[in-house]
Each structure stands twice: as structure tokens, then as C-alpha cells.
Design a protein around this motif. Structure first.
Motif, PDB file in Angstrom:
ATOM      1  N   ALA A 178       0.804  -1.226   0.000  1.00 12.49           N
ATOM      2  CA  ALA A 178       0.000   0.000   0.000  1.00 12.49           C
ATOM      3  C   ALA A 178       0.835   1.273   0.000  1.00 12.49           C
ATOM      4  O   ALA A 178       0.628   2.165  -0.838  1.00 12.49           O
ATOM      5  CB  ALA A 178      -0.952  -0.013   1.192  1.00 12.49           C
ATOM      6  N   ILE A 179       1.762   1.411   0.945  1.00 13.20           N
ATOM      7  CA  ILE A 179       2.544   2.643   1.053  1.00 13.20           C
ATOM      8  C   ILE A 179       3.382   2.865  -0.200  1.00 13.20           C
ATOM      9  O   ILE A 179       3.470   3.983  -0.716  1.00 13.20           O
ATOM     10  CB  ILE A 179       3.444   2.615   2.305  1.00 13.20           C
ATOM     11  CG1 ILE A 179       2.596   2.621   3.569  1.00 13.20           C
ATOM     12  CG2 ILE A 179       4.417   3.788   2.308  1.00 13.20           C
ATOM     13  CD1 ILE A 179       3.398   2.570   4.848  1.00 13.20           C
ATOM     14  N   ASP A 227       2.760   1.724  -3.209  1.00 12.00           N
ATOM     15  CA  ASP A 227       1.894   2.035  -4.343  1.00 12.00           C
ATOM     16  C   ASP A 227       1.329   3.452  -4.274  1.00 12.00           C
ATOM     17  O   ASP A 227       1.067   4.076  -5.312  1.00 12.00           O
ATOM     18  CB  ASP A 227       0.751   1.013  -4.424  1.00 12.00           C
ATOM     19  CG  ASP A 227       1.239  -0.353  -4.876  1.00 12.00           C
ATOM     20  OD1 ASP A 227       2.339  -0.413  -5.475  1.00 12.00           O
ATOM     21  OD2 ASP A 227       0.550  -1.356  -4.627  1.00 12.00           O
ATOM     22  N   GLU A 228       1.131   3.966  -3.060  1.00 12.67           N
ATOM     23  CA  GLU A 228       0.693   5.359  -2.927  1.00 12.67           C
ATOM     24  C   GLU A 228       1.742   6.313  -3.486  1.00 12.67           C
ATOM     25  O   GLU A 228       1.418   7.292  -4.179  1.00 12.67           O
ATOM     26  CB  GLU A 228       0.416   5.681  -1.457  1.00 12.67           C
ATOM     27  CG  GLU A 228      -0.834   5.009  -0.913  1.00 12.67           C
ATOM     28  CD  GLU A 228      -0.919   5.071   0.598  1.00 12.67           C
ATOM     29  OE1 GLU A 228      -0.144   5.843   1.199  1.00 12.67           O
ATOM     30  OE2 GLU A 228      -1.749   4.350   1.182  1.00 12.67           O
ATOM     31  N   SER A 279       1.872   6.042  -7.334  1.00 13.36           N
ATOM     32  CA  SER A 279       0.786   6.805  -7.960  1.00 13.36           C
ATOM     33  C   SER A 279       1.138   8.286  -8.044  1.00 13.36           C
ATOM     34  O   SER A 279       0.862   8.958  -9.048  1.00 13.36           O
ATOM     35  CB  SER A 279      -0.514   6.625  -7.171  1.00 13.36           C
ATOM     36  OG  SER A 279      -0.952   5.279  -7.226  1.00 13.36           O
ATOM     37  N   ARG A 280       1.764   8.807  -6.990  1.00 20.47           N
ATOM     38  CA  ARG A 280       2.162  10.223  -6.988  1.00 20.47           C
ATOM     39  C   ARG A 280       3.214  10.496  -8.045  1.00 20.47           C
ATOM     40  O   ARG A 280       3.136  11.494  -8.775  1.00 20.47           O
ATOM     41  CB  ARG A 280       2.690  10.627  -5.615  1.00 20.47           C
ATOM     42  CG  ARG A 280       1.639  10.716  -4.539  1.00 20.47           C
ATOM     43  CD  ARG A 280       2.217  11.260  -3.241  1.00 20.47           C
ATOM     44  NE  ARG A 280       2.761  12.611  -3.389  1.00 20.47           N
ATOM     45  CZ  ARG A 280       3.294  13.315  -2.401  1.00 20.47           C
ATOM     46  NH1 ARG A 280       3.369  12.780  -1.184  1.00 20.47           N
ATOM     47  NH2 ARG A 280       3.753  14.532  -2.602  1.00 20.47           N
ATOM     48  N   ARG A 301       2.094   7.628   8.366  1.00 19.31           N
ATOM     49  CA  ARG A 301       1.436   6.583   7.560  1.00 19.31           C
ATOM     50  C   ARG A 301       2.026   5.220   7.862  1.00 19.31           C
ATOM     51  O   ARG A 301       1.287   4.237   8.021  1.00 19.31           O
ATOM     52  CB  ARG A 301       1.594   6.924   6.076  1.00 19.31           C
ATOM     53  CG  ARG A 301       1.055   5.880   5.101  1.00 19.31           C
ATOM     54  CD  ARG A 301      -0.453   5.794   5.148  1.00 19.31           C
ATOM     55  NE  ARG A 301      -0.950   4.858   4.164  1.00 19.31           N
ATOM     56  CZ  ARG A 301      -1.001   3.547   4.330  1.00 19.31           C
ATOM     57  NH1 ARG A 301      -0.561   3.003   5.473  1.00 19.31           N
ATOM     58  NH2 ARG A 301      -1.470   2.748   3.398  1.00 19.31           N
TER      59      ARG A 301
END
Length: 224
Positions: A60-61, A63-64, A67-68, A91
Motif C-alpha cells: 500500500a505505502i 503504491d501510494e 501513484s504520486r 502513515r
């Protein structure tokens, strides 16, 4: 890798961070970008870091951040570290608490004006394994795997050696050994990309991130 750096920096019992908070935040931001480089998702081109493949990694972290990077215009390594370091630690702490690795001890004062949180360790498994890899890297003759070499290099760049429980001459020796690991892996330009066992695209990303951390912290490399 960002989580490993965080676990390294937080005392297991007190749940408080050791050393420079800015150094840790920068190292964690670099750690996420290193993960993306290892997965072949980002590259360093024309002095900027860009997304080459926006396919999620499943973490998750990571992939966040992917995406940015994919959605934004290209930025220099220095710029990405500054953009990513804010909020990343919170986070990661929330994720580690949700997985039962750490626990959140809220010591906020009764009037609510001073917010204090500690994060003591609940499940030491991840940290024990990571520290064992770093110990082997510091003491063994053979070169560590690429992930451990990258982790060791970020620890040295952010001057996080005190989190290894060392002091005095041992601390100085550890810093030199960790820097030498980065040199031998081809991250710092001391070894040619052809001689490095690490993919050139990965070594290049790690090398520029190390320089960005050192520039931000004002910690130029020392002689090995």
C-alpha cells in the motif's frame, strides 16, 4: 525498506525515535523510492526520477508513492525526498500498528494541547530479521544482497548508526563499513556500473538518493 528504517530508529521499549527526525524522514522517503527502483517501477532520467511502470506492487505505502510519481511531472531526487517525507512516518506507523508490529501509546495531556504518542514494539520479528541482516553485512566478508546493501547505504547516508547500539570507535567503524558496502555495490560511483552486481538502473537511483540525503542533512561523505 521505509518500515525497516522506522523500526530501526524507534526504541523497542520506550517507543520513541532515536536520532535525527529529519534524517529518518528523508531516509524513509528514499527507502520507498528504492523499493520502486528494485521493482522496476521508477528510473532516473535527465536528472529527474520518473515512473517507468505504474503497475501496483501490492504494498500500500509503496503504491501510494508510485501513484504520486506517475501522476506528477518529473522532479529531481532532492525534490521528491522533500515532497514525500511529510506524513510518511505517520502513515508507516499507522500501518505497523494495524498489523500488530507496534502499538500506539497515547500520552496526550489532559488539556489536549500537547499530543504525545509512543510506539513500543509488540512483534519484534521483522526488526530482528532486519537487524540480523545488517549485522551480517557489517561483520561478514561476502557482499550482502542488494536490499541489505541499499538499506545499509541509507543508514550511513542518514547517519543512523547510533540506532545499531554502537558508540565511540565502533560507531565510526560501522559508518565506514556501511559506506564501503554502498561503494562496492556501485551506488556511489566508486565502482563502475559494469563491475557492480546491481542493475545499473537501480544503482543509479540509489546513488542519487544518497547524494540528496547528504545534501539535505549537510553530511558530506567521509574518507573510507
Amino acid at each position: 525498506m521505509a518500515e525497516e528504517l522506522l523500526l530501526l530508529a524507534y526504541d523497542d521499549e520506550s517507543g520513541r525515535a532515536i536520532g535525527s527526525r529529519i534524517g529518518l524522514d528523508l531516509a524513509m522517503a528514499a527507502g520507498v523510492l528504492v523499493e520502486l527502483a528494485l521493482e522496476g517501477r521508477i528510473v532516473y532520467v535527465d536528472k529527474t526520477i520518473i515512473a517507468r511502470d505504474a503497475t501496483p506492487t501490492g504494498v500500500a505505502i509503496v503504491d501510494e508513492v508510485l501513484s504520486r510519481v506517475a501522476a506528477d511531472s518529473p522532479h529531481t531526487p532532492d525534490s521528491w525526498l522533500q515532497r514525500l517525507r511529510h506524513g510518511l512516518r505517520d502513515r508507516a506507523l499507522a500501518d505497523l500498528c494495524a498489523r500488530g508490529v507496534l502499538c500506539d501509546v497515547d500520552e496526550t495531556t489532559m488539556n489536549g494541547f500537547v499530543h504525545l504518542h509512543r510506539y513500543p514494539t509488540v512483534d519484534p520479528t521483522v526488526e530482528v530479521e532486519m537487524r540480523a541482516r545488517l549485522t551480517r553485512a557489517l561483520t561478514a566478508d561476502e557482499a550482502p544482497d542488494v536490499r541489505t546493501a541499499a538499506l545499509a547505504t541509507l543508514v550511513a547516508a542518514a547517519r543512523m548508526e547510533p540506532t545499531l547500539g554502537l558508540s565511540g570507535d565502533e560507531l565510526v567503524a560501522a559508518h565506514k563499513r556501511l559506506e564501503r558496502i554502498g561503494d562496492e555495490a556501485g551506488f556511489t560511483g566508486s565502482v563502475s556500473m559494469e563491475a557492480s552486481t546491481v542493475r545499473p538502473s537501480v544503482a543509479l537511483v540509489i546513488g542519487v538518493l544518497v547524494k540528496a540525503i547528504q545534501t539535505a542533512l549537510g553530511t558530506p561523505r567521509t574518507a573510507s
